[in-house]
Motif scaffolding. Sequence first.
Motif, mmCIF file in Angstrom:
data_model
loop_
_atom_site.group_PDB
_atom_site.id
_atom_site.type_symbol
_atom_site.label_atom_id
_atom_site.label_comp_id
_atom_site.label_asym_id
_atom_site.label_seq_id
_atom_site.Cartn_x
_atom_site.Cartn_y
_atom_site.Cartn_z
ATOM 1 N N VAL A 254 0.845 -1.202 0.000
ATOM 2 C CA VAL A 254 0.000 0.000 0.000
ATOM 3 C C VAL A 254 0.881 1.254 0.000
ATOM 4 C CG1 VAL A 254 -1.637 1.325 1.366
ATOM 5 C CG2 VAL A 254 -1.959 -1.114 1.096
ATOM 6 N N VAL A 255 1.890 1.251 0.872
ATOM 7 C CA VAL A 255 2.739 2.441 0.962
ATOM 8 C C VAL A 255 3.532 2.632 -0.327
ATOM 9 C CG1 VAL A 255 4.624 3.520 2.211
ATOM 10 C CG2 VAL A 255 2.903 2.239 3.453
ATOM 11 N N ASN B 57 4.469 5.376 -5.326
ATOM 12 C CA ASN B 57 4.621 5.259 -6.768
ATOM 13 C C ASN B 57 3.623 6.148 -7.500
ATOM 14 O OD1 ASN B 57 5.609 4.104 -9.204
ATOM 15 N ND2 ASN B 57 3.798 2.792 -9.253
ATOM 16 N N SER B 58 2.345 6.080 -7.083
ATOM 17 C CA SER B 58 1.316 6.806 -7.828
ATOM 18 C C SER B 58 1.371 8.300 -7.560
ATOM 19 C CB SER B 58 -0.074 6.306 -7.439
ATOM 20 O OG SER B 58 -0.130 4.925 -7.552
ATOM 21 N N ILE B 59 1.706 8.679 -6.324
ATOM 22 C CA ILE B 59 1.600 10.091 -5.972
ATOM 23 C C ILE B 59 2.911 10.826 -6.232
ATOM 24 C CG2 ILE B 59 1.161 11.703 -4.085
ATOM 25 C CD1 ILE B 59 -0.609 9.573 -2.837
ATOM 26 N N VAL B 60 4.007 10.184 -5.902
ATOM 27 C CA VAL B 60 5.272 10.918 -5.957
ATOM 28 C C VAL B 60 6.119 10.550 -7.171
ATOM 29 C CG1 VAL B 60 7.432 11.322 -4.747
ATOM 30 C CG2 VAL B 60 5.319 11.209 -3.454
ATOM 31 N N ARG C 121 6.248 13.739 0.140
ATOM 32 C CA ARG C 121 7.388 12.827 0.018
ATOM 33 C C ARG C 121 7.898 12.441 1.401
ATOM 34 N NH1 ARG C 121 8.955 15.266 -4.622
ATOM 35 N NH2 ARG C 121 9.900 17.005 -3.530
ATOM 36 N N ALA C 122 8.022 13.445 2.277
ATOM 37 C CA ALA C 122 8.548 13.164 3.610
ATOM 38 C C ALA C 122 7.630 12.185 4.342
ATOM 39 C CB ALA C 122 8.675 14.465 4.403
ATOM 40 N N PHE C 123 6.337 12.447 4.235
ATOM 41 C CA PHE C 123 5.370 11.610 4.942
ATOM 42 C C PHE C 123 5.416 10.175 4.420
ATOM 43 C CE2 PHE C 123 0.879 10.056 5.073
ATOM 44 C CZ PHE C 123 0.871 9.792 6.423
ATOM 45 N N LEU C 124 5.376 10.036 3.088
ATOM 46 C CA LEU C 124 5.359 8.685 2.520
ATOM 47 C C LEU C 124 6.680 7.967 2.778
ATOM 48 C CD1 LEU C 124 3.355 9.199 -0.760
ATOM 49 C CD2 LEU C 124 2.671 7.994 1.288
ATOM 50 N N THR C 125 7.783 8.716 2.756
ATOM 51 C CA THR C 125 9.064 8.077 3.029
ATOM 52 C C THR C 125 9.108 7.588 4.473
ATOM 53 O OG1 THR C 125 9.996 9.693 1.526
ATOM 54 C CG2 THR C 125 11.537 8.352 2.744
#
Lengths: 113, 890
Positions: free
Chosen positions: B111-112, B117-120, B351-355
């Motif tokens: 999911v992450v 992939n889709s957003i960033v 990006r920071a959040f997803l990372t």
Amino acid sequence: MPGEAQLLQGTLDLLILKAVSLGRLHGYGILLRIGQISGQALLVEQGALYPALFRLVRQGLLKASWGTSENNRRAKFYELTPAGRGRLREEAAGWNRLATAIAAVLAARPSEA
Amino acid sequence: MLGRLRALAARLLAPAQLDAEMDEELRSHVQLRADDLERTGLDRREAERRARIEFGGHLRFKEEARAQLGGTFWETLGQDLRFATRMLRRSPSFTLVAVITLALTIGANVVVIAALNSIVLRPLNVPRAESLYSIHRVRDNSSGQSYLNFRDLRERQQSFEDIAGYDIEPAGLESDGDPIRVWLFAVTGNYFDVLGIRPHLGRFFHDSDEHGPNSAPYMVLSYNCWKNRFHEDRGIVGRTVRLNKHPYTVIGVTPPGFIGTLIFASPDLFVPIVNQEQVVGVNRLDQRIGRAAIFMVFGHLKAGVTTAQAAAEFTSQSAWLAKAYPKENAAETYKIRRPNLYGDHVGKPMRAFLTALLLLAGLILLAACANLGSLFAARASDRSRELALRLALGAARSRVLRQLFTEAILVSLVGGVLGLGAAAVLLRAISTWRPFPQFPMNIPIVPDAAVCGVTLLLAVASGLAFGAVPVRQVLRTDPYGTLKSGTIGDARKRITIRDILLVAQIAICAVLVTASLVSIRGLGRSLSGRYGIEPKGTMVMSTVLGMAGYRGESIPEMQKRMVEAMEAIPGVTAAGLVDCVPLTTSDVNGAPVFKDETTELRPDNSAEKPLFFEISPGYFGAAGTALLLGRSFTWDDGPQAPPVAVVNQEFSRRLFGSPDAALGRFFKRRLGTRTQVVGIVEDGKYENLTESLKPVVFVPALQSPSAEMSVIVRGAPAAGGSGDPQALAVAMRTKLRELDPGLPCFIQPWTTAMGLVLFPSRMAAMALGILGVMAALLAITGIFGLAAYTVSRRLKELGIRLALGADGRDVLRAALARPLQLLAWGSALGLVLGVLASGVLASVVYEAGSRDPLVVAGVAVVMLLLGLLATWVPAQRALSADPLVLLREE
């Protein structure tokens, strides 16, 4: 059989390479040749020969091709590749060194120790 | 090597032929031997029989020879797989736990990764997306420009092939029936040409269609809008529809898959920006000041131009603009970024959040691997008899290990595939979920081939990781000793690799529990905090009067009538207008102000750049903002009255030193308007919860009319206002209908509208909560596994102790001291790490203080509960150990 020497581990490859180096042979012929040149002192178990042969072919030391034997039977013949010839030289040299060393050890007398 | 490859290839391509050849060779050998024997005088049949006997086990040699050919990889794999399946089926609970653990953790990672992939990572769905960039100010990440500045920049710039701009606006669309609220991009004429996309139907508009204000009543529908609202009617092209009551001709439909130039805002339709007045309600085409006309400027970089060169060029263009038009422009530094997430504005935090999330999900997977590693190690030692037997019978250790790895990877692949499936279902739900119904947000997050590939890799890697744990154990196995004594040597006294794994896993779990508690507590605080407004019990009604064709004088008039109508609803205590509802958008207008004595009003001379809110009388009451000094506005503060303002404490401090000193003083606005401070209100939060104190100016809406206003209506707590928001909403809608039946509006509670601002902390709390729960589950299974294992191995000893009169406490201590000790170590370690790592959270979650004693205590309690829960069953088992039964068993 008292005349038979135990085959040392790892020496089968050397024997096969040497036997084949004297001329193109099929599997059974290799057995006969080893027996013949060792004065029947070294006898290779028949079935154990083939895994060794396949291994040597896979390592590119031997080349196999089908042919006809002297008594007109279809058989697979083996011959040395250049790589096989090189390997034979190395192994023979190594073996000779080992044999000389062992002979020297065995020849030692108490006074020299 | 080559020969080996060829042999392998031959073996894979024609295994039957090779087998036949081998058979023939062996047969020929026997024949040749028989020939020789025949020559010694034996008859043929006897000779062949003897030859066959001499040759020995035909099959065995064939097998060995085949192994020498190096082609047995797939056969061995097949054998191992069959064996692994059998072994796993024999212990279904173990298999189930392992597969579910992996499915959950790998699923979370998928999911992450898919979101990342889709957003960033994924570029916009346009041709040559790799050279598509947008132009942003370094100072505030904004890409906005005034229309005239944009025209000049477009004319002068050299770095891009061409630049286009667009603005995002809501509008009312009528095709047949009532107007519906849609989102549109008001775009420069070259928008589609710059993107280089082809219409799905009809045609696009171009530069050549623009002939001054309101000259291009053309509309391009997005594919989704065409599909959902016009049911793929191919006859739509050429038809006339009404947009904000103005006739527009539909000239084309965008290709499917094109969702505009922002990932998180997909418009329903596109219109030329030259028609701004009709679409937005105001005409800013002749303005150079501000940056409200164009939301984003973007284009394809020319080949060979770097982003740094382009940024330098725009910085110097800005310097030129500031020199040429000093009243309107200040020199700015620019940077070139991707348009997808509006440069760094959304891109950086996202990006920071997803990372961070990826890191945490990775940690979870690591914890799961540690967990499964100790499970596999325990299993290997329980299977030590079987393994020892295989080793004693001559199996190579490498062969045994290979088999164990096959088992581990089989489990991880099954888990991975299940995880992928679960993630796909979840992602489909997330993709259709629209967290903010008022915004056109639509991010399709689909696990594509790359994501599937990464998942497979993850699965195999984790299989290898936890499969590697028992390796040392197997390599050390002494087959004879093990067969005699039963299990591999006792590891009670030493620190085993399993202990380390468990501590590591519990530490990871404690980190995640800490993180989720921190974020949940932060969210709780941000919901209950005081922000200079009181959103509870209020409804926000957004209308765009421009949509219903209001112009000029009629706008403030209608707005006044709206406020009065709302105030007349029974139970309503206050109602007021505001142009930007605080804490619902990060797009509040800011403008420079000057000290009263400043005469040269250039942007670089400004004293402050406060946020401006345009409000009506009654707003402070409706919003719950306390007036500290002076007065609020009245309906008399109109265009003819002297310009006045109410400011917050921060503004008064910065400009005049203190609130008391500010009252009655003057400051100048951009166009030189001398404005008097008539009131001071309390400070608050305006754009988001994490912002620092900001200076704010409130001005009367009557003195600067705007077509886009929201009405805030506060219901009395007793009279159904906060009690039943739906009833209030219905009453508001009815009132508005009475005023103007054709005016589209959007009503929602203020607290709901704040969702956008709270979204990051909510998402963080949700994601961390889910990960925390998963980590807790893993910790439970980990501790449970170890405790159960310890108890089962020492059951006999414990039973004897009980029989000899030891009391339950001693037995429990003997059985469970170790797991609980490890739990304590792991929790302490994790808590420390978690507190250290939570600093990162503070940037996303408001008030996420990790040194909060409540959080520390919470983590300790949670871990203790987990420990109790996990050791409960093994403890019961230890206490009920019956020595007689146990002794009889052996």
